[in-house]
Design a protein around this motif. Structure first.
Motif, short mmCIF file in Angstrom:
data_model
loop_
_atom_site.label_atom_id
_atom_site.label_comp_id
_atom_site.label_asym_id
_atom_site.label_seq_id
_atom_site.Cartn_x
_atom_site.Cartn_y
_atom_site.Cartn_z
N CYS A 29 8.98 77.54 -64.93
CA CYS A 29 9.83 77.23 -66.07
C CYS A 29 9.30 75.98 -66.75
N HIS A 30 9.10 76.07 -68.05
CA HIS A 30 8.56 74.97 -68.84
C HIS A 30 9.62 74.20 -69.61
N CYS A 31 10.90 74.57 -69.48
CA CYS A 31 11.92 73.88 -70.28
C CYS A 31 11.97 72.39 -69.91
N ARG A 32 12.42 71.60 -70.86
CA ARG A 32 12.43 70.15 -70.64
C ARG A 32 13.33 69.75 -69.47
N MET A 33 14.42 70.47 -69.27
CA MET A 33 15.32 70.15 -68.17
C MET A 33 14.60 70.34 -66.82
N CYS A 34 13.84 71.42 -66.68
CA CYS A 34 13.08 71.64 -65.44
C CYS A 34 11.96 70.62 -65.29
N GLN A 35 11.32 70.26 -66.39
CA GLN A 35 10.28 69.24 -66.31
C GLN A 35 10.84 67.95 -65.73
N LYS A 36 11.99 67.55 -66.22
CA LYS A 36 12.59 66.30 -65.73
C LYS A 36 13.09 66.45 -64.29
N ALA A 37 13.68 67.58 -63.96
CA ALA A 37 14.22 67.80 -62.61
C ALA A 37 13.11 67.74 -61.56
N PHE A 38 11.92 68.21 -61.91
CA PHE A 38 10.80 68.22 -60.97
C PHE A 38 9.86 67.04 -61.15
N GLY A 39 10.04 66.28 -62.24
CA GLY A 39 9.12 65.19 -62.53
C GLY A 39 7.72 65.70 -62.72
N ALA A 40 7.61 66.85 -63.38
CA ALA A 40 6.32 67.54 -63.50
C ALA A 40 6.22 68.25 -64.85
N TYR A 41 5.07 68.82 -65.12
CA TYR A 41 4.86 69.53 -66.38
C TYR A 41 5.64 70.84 -66.46
N TYR A 42 5.98 71.39 -65.30
CA TYR A 42 6.78 72.62 -65.23
C TYR A 42 7.36 72.72 -63.83
N ALA A 43 8.30 73.65 -63.67
CA ALA A 43 8.94 73.84 -62.37
C ALA A 43 8.60 75.21 -61.82
N PRO A 44 7.93 75.28 -60.67
CA PRO A 44 7.71 76.57 -60.01
C PRO A 44 8.94 76.93 -59.19
N LEU A 45 9.51 78.09 -59.45
CA LEU A 45 10.75 78.52 -58.81
C LEU A 45 10.63 79.94 -58.28
N VAL A 46 11.40 80.23 -57.25
CA VAL A 46 11.43 81.58 -56.67
C VAL A 46 12.88 82.04 -56.64
N ALA A 47 13.22 83.01 -57.49
CA ALA A 47 14.58 83.57 -57.50
C ALA A 47 14.80 84.35 -56.22
N ILE A 48 15.91 84.11 -55.55
CA ILE A 48 16.11 84.78 -54.26
C ILE A 48 16.56 86.23 -54.44
#
Length: 164
Positions: A29-48
């Protein structure tokens, strides 16, 4: 659902989980909220998805990042662990013991994608110890990170000479 079981946890080991069955959709996820939550350029996530998630050690702390989303993290080391919304829970891909087994299959929030992300693979590469001259401490670094497997106890005792 398959019989696959995956384990994972935070960096310090205070939080551990087990996921039984196949997760739905590893993503970035590249959204700004995920960027800030991960402190990264994007957030790698795995939907369960339909897989069964069990927290086997510890309790998450939460931040309500929007009116629809809360994010779980380890209060001891700060590792981002979950993205939780009405459509389900996703676990941070890097917190799995074997993140390479869950390559992303889709990208979300591409309106927030930083312009250089698609070129990261073209940057020069160096191994950690290639910087030994400018960072001599790397030659005898000892990781206090929890190992990538379940342990009977936590915290894991480290030798007295390494305690700070």
């Amino acid at each position: 659902m398959s019989d696959a079981a995956r384990t994972g946890g935070c960096q310090c080991g205070a939080i551990r989980f087990r996921l039984e069955g196949e997760p739905f959709e590893p993503s970035i996820c590249h959204c700004r909220m995920c960027q800030k939550a991960f402190g990264a350029y994007y957030a790698p996530l795995v939907a369960i998805g339909e897989a069964r998630l069990t927290w086997t050690r510890g309790t998450l702390k939460y931040f309500q990042s929007s009116n629809h989303v809360r994010r779980g993290f380890c209060a001891d080391c700060g590792t981002p662990m979950t993205y939780e919304a009405a459509d389900g829970i996703a676990i941070s891909a890097g917190s799995f013991d074997d993140p390479a087994s869950l390559p992303p299959v889709i990208q979300f929030g591409v309106e927030g994608k930083l312009p250089f992300v698609d070129r990261l693979h073209t940057l020069p590469e160096r191994h950690t110890l290639d910087d030994i001259d400018s960072a001599p401490f790397l030659s005898d670094i000892v990781s206090y990170q929890h190992p990538d497997h379940d342990t009977e106890t936590w915290p894991i005792e480290r030798p007295a000479e390494n305690k700070q």
